[in-house]
Every structure is written in C-alpha cells, then in structure tokens.
Design an enzyme around this catalytic site. Sequence first.
Site, short mmCIF file in Angstrom:
data_model
loop_
_atom_site.label_atom_id
_atom_site.label_comp_id
_atom_site.label_asym_id
_atom_site.label_seq_id
_atom_site.Cartn_x
_atom_site.Cartn_y
_atom_site.Cartn_z
CG ASP A 139 13.31 2.27 -9.41
OD1 ASP A 139 13.26 3.22 -10.28
OD2 ASP A 139 13.15 2.23 -8.17
CG ASN B 119 9.00 4.54 2.46
OD1 ASN B 119 10.00 4.51 1.94
ND2 ASN B 119 7.71 4.10 2.07
CG HIS C 68 11.43 3.64 -1.07
ND1 HIS C 68 10.51 4.54 -0.86
CD2 HIS C 68 12.24 3.97 -2.02
CE1 HIS C 68 10.55 5.36 -1.78
NE2 HIS C 68 11.54 5.21 -2.51
CD GLU D 142 7.29 2.24 -1.33
OE1 GLU D 142 7.85 2.39 -0.17
OE2 GLU D 142 6.90 2.84 -2.20
#
Length: 262
Positions: free
Chosen positions: A67, A139, A141, A146
Amino acid sequence: MEIIVAPTPESAASVAAQAVLAGLPAGKDPVLGLATGSSPLGLYAELAAAVADGRADFSAAKGFALDEYVGLPATHPESYRQVLVREVCEVIGLPVDGLNVPDGTGATLAELEAGAAAYDAAIAAAGGIDVQILGIGANGHVGFNEPASSLSSRTRVKRLAARTRRDNARFFASESEVPTHCITQGLGTVMDARRLVLIATGEAKANAVGAAVEGPLSASCPASILQWHANAIVVLDEAAAASLQNREYYDDAARGLPLNAV
C-alpha cells in the site's frame, strides 16, 4: 492454513523468515510482496542474516508494496516507498529500482484509479508474487483493507479507518498529518500470491488474530480471507496467540513442520 506459535517475537521472526525463504522459487529471481509496520521488522532482519550467510540473494529480486498513502510525495520520509527503502532495500539488499509501490500522487480520483489498475497489471507482468509478507491491524485489516472491504477486491483507493490513523499517528508529528486515504492492494490481489506469510506479535493483536484465524470468513475481519488461501502461514508469538481457542491442535500440527512442504 498453518498456525505456528513461537515463544517470543524474536523466535517468531525467525520462523516467519524460514517460511518466506522456503516459499522462494528455485531457478528464478524472487518476487516479494512487502508489508510495512513494526511486525515484519524482525523478519526482514532475519532475511538479512540469510543473505549474509549465503542462504538467500535478493540482489535481482522485485518487491511490491502492499500500500501507499494518498497525497504524500514519494520523497516524504513516511511514504511507504521511503519506509521500504530504509527497512527492506537497505536491509536485505533488494535493489531500489526493483521496488514497486502504488502511486498515491494522482491529482484526481480518475488518476488514482488508473494508477491502481496499472499496479495490478505490473504485478501480473512480473509473473505474480511468490511470497506475500503480511501484518495485521488491530481491527483485522491487512494492507489497508479496512473492515467491510470486498473479499475479492483489487488494488484501489480506500479511506483509512479512524483507528488505523490513530495507530499510525506515532509516525507523524500529529494525527492530523496522517493521510485520510491510501492506495492498497485488494484482498483479491493479495490472494493471488503463491504463498502468504502473516506475522503478528504482541497482546494488542490477539483479538484480531483470533477473529482472523478462528472466526468466520467475513469482510468484518479482512484478514480472515487467509482461511481461503491454500498456502497461508500465520506466525505468532505467545502474546498474539492469547485468544486462540484451538491452540493445542496448532501446536501438535506444527511439531516437526517442514516449512518447504506446507
């Protein structure tokens, strides 16, 4: 999917590096998928040790980042291009001109989307990723996919979750400086890699690891997509493994595990 629990973060890094090395192709220059963050740092140090003693050579390798932030110039010290130059290229000897990072500098959504499509095309042109190194967010990801990301998504523009921006604020002067958007490999793009190696350490990752490994396959926990990959290896330290319910079986299954055969 194989789950291996090591006693310490350092031993987890060693096991994860073995899993990466065992997945490299014979007779061709490797193509690595590269994650940033604190979790893979020990793994990269172990790969550097393998280079130093002649067990690996990344001097002609290609690397593809998971990313990149939208809006940061490639020269910004916290752009993932610069982070990977420091933490991977300069550590394992992967050439900088072999490092590929999504283009987050487009001025319009159309330009960013075109760059994302070009990134998937570049991975395909390189012959695909041999081993994709992954971390996991608190979380759930992976990359910047996400919660609620499509399980078949391709490289694309995503807005960062508030929790992710708070977690990443430690790399910036303030949370307000953390970009709000990114370009990330999609979960479908990640799944195209021939081997996935996810490393997670620390108590803060335990709940996300439990959901990814033992929860349902769900976009609510993007990392759960690893359950669907035929050659995924999850390496944890004791703290990151704390919420696993089937730990006894994982330990039994991992005893004497030949990493080049999984």
